[in-house]
Each structure stands twice: as structure tokens, then as C-alpha cells.
Design a protein around this motif. Structure first.
Motif, PDB file in Angstrom:
ATOM      1  N   ILE A   1       4.320   6.188   0.764  1.00  0.00           N
ATOM      2  CA  ILE A   1       4.375   5.066  -0.177  1.00  0.00           C
ATOM      3  C   ILE A   1       3.786   3.804   0.450  1.00  0.00           C
ATOM      4  CG2 ILE A   1       5.958   3.498  -1.375  1.00  0.00           C
ATOM      5  CD1 ILE A   1       7.764   6.023  -1.835  1.00  0.00           C
ATOM      6  N   ASP A   2       4.160   3.529   1.692  1.00  0.00           N
ATOM      7  CA  ASP A   2       3.640   2.340   2.383  1.00  0.00           C
ATOM      8  C   ASP A   2       2.117   2.410   2.529  1.00  0.00           C
ATOM      9  OD1 ASP A   2       6.242   1.392   2.574  1.00  0.00           O
ATOM     10  OD2 ASP A   2       6.454   1.913   4.707  1.00  0.00           O
ATOM     11  N   ALA A   3       1.603   3.591   2.903  1.00  0.00           N
ATOM     12  CA  ALA A   3       0.152   3.753   3.063  1.00  0.00           C
ATOM     13  C   ALA A   3      -0.559   3.573   1.717  1.00  0.00           C
ATOM     14  CB  ALA A   3      -0.171   5.113   3.670  1.00  0.00           C
ATOM     15  N   LEU A   4       0.035   4.097   0.643  1.00  0.00           N
ATOM     16  CA  LEU A   4      -0.566   3.944  -0.675  1.00  0.00           C
ATOM     17  C   LEU A   4      -0.596   2.475  -1.082  1.00  0.00           C
ATOM     18  CD1 LEU A   4      -1.807   5.211  -3.194  1.00  0.00           C
ATOM     19  CD2 LEU A   4       0.512   5.382  -4.117  1.00  0.00           C
ATOM     20  N   HIS A   5       0.493   1.769  -0.858  1.00  0.00           N
ATOM     21  CA  HIS A   5       0.518   0.343  -1.213  1.00  0.00           C
ATOM     22  C   HIS A   5      -0.503  -0.462  -0.397  1.00  0.00           C
ATOM     23  CE1 HIS A   5       4.752   0.550  -3.178  1.00  0.00           C
ATOM     24  NE2 HIS A   5       3.789   0.880  -4.014  1.00  0.00           N
TER      25      HIS A   5
ATOM     26  N   ARG B   1      -4.626  -3.814  -0.100  1.00  0.00           N
ATOM     27  CA  ARG B   1      -5.528  -4.351   0.928  1.00  0.00           C
ATOM     28  C   ARG B   1      -6.749  -3.475   1.187  1.00  0.00           C
ATOM     29  NH1 ARG B   1      -0.415  -5.299   4.335  1.00  0.00           N
ATOM     30  NH2 ARG B   1      -1.214  -3.547   5.503  1.00  0.00           N
ATOM     31  N   HIS B   2      -6.909  -2.427   0.378  1.00  0.00           N
ATOM     32  CA  HIS B   2      -8.048  -1.508   0.533  1.00  0.00           C
ATOM     33  C   HIS B   2      -8.044  -0.850   1.911  1.00  0.00           C
ATOM     34  CE1 HIS B   2     -10.219  -3.018  -3.144  1.00  0.00           C
ATOM     35  NE2 HIS B   2      -9.282  -3.922  -2.965  1.00  0.00           N
ATOM     36  N   ASP B   3      -6.863  -0.618   2.494  1.00  0.00           N
ATOM     37  CA  ASP B   3      -6.735   0.014   3.811  1.00  0.00           C
ATOM     38  C   ASP B   3      -6.842   1.530   3.665  1.00  0.00           C
ATOM     39  OD1 ASP B   3      -6.099   0.996   6.306  1.00  0.00           O
ATOM     40  OD2 ASP B   3      -4.062   0.186   6.332  1.00  0.00           O
TER      41      ASP B   3
ATOM     42  N   ARG C   1      -9.388   4.409  -5.065  1.00  0.00           N
ATOM     43  CA  ARG C   1      -9.309   2.946  -4.990  1.00  0.00           C
ATOM     44  C   ARG C   1     -10.478   2.281  -5.706  1.00  0.00           C
ATOM     45  NH1 ARG C   1      -8.573  -1.036  -6.279  1.00  0.00           N
ATOM     46  NH2 ARG C   1      -7.616  -2.846  -5.311  1.00  0.00           N
ATOM     47  N   ARG C   2     -11.668   2.892  -5.608  1.00  0.00           N
ATOM     48  CA  ARG C   2     -12.854   2.328  -6.268  1.00  0.00           C
ATOM     49  C   ARG C   2     -12.780   2.450  -7.790  1.00  0.00           C
ATOM     50  NH1 ARG C   2     -17.189   1.213  -2.876  1.00  0.00           N
ATOM     51  NH2 ARG C   2     -16.854   1.897  -0.730  1.00  0.00           N
ATOM     52  N   SER C   3     -11.890   3.299  -8.286  1.00  0.00           N
ATOM     53  CA  SER C   3     -11.743   3.477  -9.733  1.00  0.00           C
ATOM     54  C   SER C   3     -11.075   2.287 -10.405  1.00  0.00           C
ATOM     55  CB  SER C   3     -10.903   4.724 -10.029  1.00  0.00           C
ATOM     56  OG  SER C   3     -11.554   5.870  -9.559  1.00  0.00           O
ATOM     57  N   PHE C   4     -10.492   1.408  -9.591  1.00  0.00           N
ATOM     58  CA  PHE C   4      -9.708   0.306 -10.132  1.00  0.00           C
ATOM     59  C   PHE C   4     -10.145  -1.027  -9.537  1.00  0.00           C
ATOM     60  CE2 PHE C   4      -7.017   4.071  -9.924  1.00  0.00           C
ATOM     61  CZ  PHE C   4      -6.697   4.228 -11.259  1.00  0.00           C
ATOM     62  N   GLU C   5     -10.161  -2.038 -10.393  1.00  0.00           N
ATOM     63  CA  GLU C   5     -10.339  -3.407  -9.912  1.00  0.00           C
ATOM     64  C   GLU C   5      -9.071  -3.826  -9.167  1.00  0.00           C
ATOM     65  OE1 GLU C   5     -10.632  -7.607 -12.171  1.00  0.00           O
ATOM     66  OE2 GLU C   5     -12.124  -6.092 -12.772  1.00  0.00           O
ATOM     67  N   GLU C   6      -7.943  -3.476  -9.770  1.00  0.00           N
ATOM     68  CA  GLU C   6      -6.646  -3.657  -9.105  1.00  0.00           C
ATOM     69  C   GLU C   6      -5.712  -2.575  -9.615  1.00  0.00           C
ATOM     70  OE1 GLU C   6      -4.015  -6.769 -11.624  1.00  0.00           O
ATOM     71  OE2 GLU C   6      -5.641  -7.672 -10.470  1.00  0.00           O
ATOM     72  N   ILE C   7      -4.784  -2.156  -8.758  1.00  0.00           N
ATOM     73  CA  ILE C   7      -3.843  -1.093  -9.117  1.00  0.00           C
ATOM     74  C   ILE C   7      -2.598  -1.236  -8.257  1.00  0.00           C
ATOM     75  CG2 ILE C   7      -4.836   0.600  -7.501  1.00  0.00           C
ATOM     76  CD1 ILE C   7      -3.637   1.421 -11.068  1.00  0.00           C
ATOM     77  N   HIS C   8      -1.458  -0.912  -8.849  1.00  0.00           N
ATOM     78  CA  HIS C   8      -0.200  -0.906  -8.099  1.00  0.00           C
ATOM     79  C   HIS C   8       0.677   0.211  -8.651  1.00  0.00           C
ATOM     80  CE1 HIS C   8       3.148  -2.260  -5.689  1.00  0.00           C
ATOM     81  NE2 HIS C   8       3.912  -2.127  -6.761  1.00  0.00           N
ATOM     82  N   SER C   9       1.213   1.016  -7.762  1.00  0.00           N
ATOM     83  CA  SER C   9       2.080   2.126  -8.151  1.00  0.00           C
ATOM     84  C   SER C   9       3.530   1.773  -7.859  1.00  0.00           C
ATOM     85  CB  SER C   9       1.696   3.390  -7.377  1.00  0.00           C
ATOM     86  OG  SER C   9       0.368   3.765  -7.681  1.00  0.00           O
ATOM     87  N   GLU C  10       4.382   2.046  -8.846  1.00  0.00           N
ATOM     88  CA  GLU C  10       5.823   1.878  -8.695  1.00  0.00           C
ATOM     89  C   GLU C  10       6.462   3.256  -8.762  1.00  0.00           C
ATOM     90  OE1 GLU C  10       7.301  -0.839 -11.625  1.00  0.00           O
ATOM     91  OE2 GLU C  10       5.780  -2.332 -11.130  1.00  0.00           O
ATOM     92  N   PHE C  11       7.445   3.493  -7.914  1.00  0.00           N
ATOM     93  CA  PHE C  11       8.069   4.803  -7.811  1.00  0.00           C
ATOM     94  C   PHE C  11       9.466   4.777  -8.403  1.00  0.00           C
ATOM     95  CE2 PHE C  11       4.726   4.465  -4.788  1.00  0.00           C
ATOM     96  CZ  PHE C  11       4.059   5.659  -4.938  1.00  0.00           C
ATOM     97  N   ARG C  12       9.703   5.664  -9.383  1.00  0.00           N
ATOM     98  CA  ARG C  12      11.003   5.754 -10.048  1.00  0.00           C
ATOM     99  C   ARG C  12      11.906   6.769  -9.371  1.00  0.00           C
ATOM    100  NH1 ARG C  12       7.519   5.724 -13.967  1.00  0.00           N
ATOM    101  NH2 ARG C  12       7.630   7.932 -14.437  1.00  0.00           N
TER     102      ARG C  12
END
Length: 123
Positions: A10-14, A19-21, A58-69
């Protein structure tokens, strides 16, 4: 509460999303990893395949954020239920739900699968 492997993923995905890391995400994958989601015609193989997959994500999105339920971790398998929101590369709003299954072997991701309705990405 997420287990250690789930939280690491999750941390790596965020970091990738915010930050495009790319390197932080790719470092989780083993040499014989297999990576796939519903938009792929075939699986991506190994570390290079993981790099290609996550870079394309990552290139598919201008911005993206994932939330985990829901996060379940047991015996080297992590299951993540999520919602991702943001803007597609061309600026259209996007929101979609899915589940990812992440399998580990010897501390590295061996297999990653994401399951979602790809039509949700069509703006």
C-alpha cells in the motif's frame, strides 16, 4: 489493520500514485513475478514486466489515489479491496472499484492480479 506485507505494498502504491516513485513499487517484485489486470492481453513477466506494468498504470492517469476498504493478509497472500479516484491522462474524472491479490514468495511479490471492470476506465 494491515499486516507488514500489505502495508509495504500500500505504501509503495501511494508513493507511485503521489510522487511517481516507480522504483519503490518495482523493488517489491521478484525476478519471476507475474503481473496482470483486465486491460492486459497477456501477463507481464519478471522485474522488467512489473516496471512496464506499473509505469503504464501511472501514465494512464493525470492524478490517481487508491483507498483501501478491506485488507486481508494470510500465509504470503494479500487481498486488497479498493476504490481509485482521480483524473485520466486526458483529464476526465475516473472512479473505479476492484480487488487485488498479491502473492509473495521469499519476501518478494511472485504474482499480482487486479480485478475490476475495465469499462469504468473509459471516459
Amino acid at each position: 489493520m494491515a499486516g507488514a506485507q500489505a502495508q509495504q505494498f500500500i505504501d509503495a502504491l501511494h508513493r507511485l500514485e503521489e510522487r511517481h516513485d516507480l522504483n519503490g513499487m518495482v523493488a517489491l517484485f521478484g525476478d519471476d513475478a507475474e503481473v496482470r489486470n483486465p486491460t492486459d492481453s497477456s501477463a507481464h513477466q519478471g522485474v522488467d514486466g512489473a516496471r512496464h506494468f506499473w509505469d503504464a498504470y501511472r501514465r494512464s492517469f493525470e492524478e490517481i489515489h487508491s483507498e483501501f476498504r478491506s485488507v486481508v493478509e494470510n500465509d504470503g497472500v494479500v487481498m486488497l479491496e479498493w476504490t481509485s479516484r482521480g483524473r485520466a491522462a486526458k483529464g476526465a474524472p475516473v472512479e473505479y472499484d476492484g480487488v487485488s491479490v498479491v502473492e509473495y514468495r521469499d519476501g518478494k511479490v511472485q504474482r499480482f492480479r487486479a480485478y475490476f471492470d475495465p469499462s469504468a476506465l473509459q471516459a
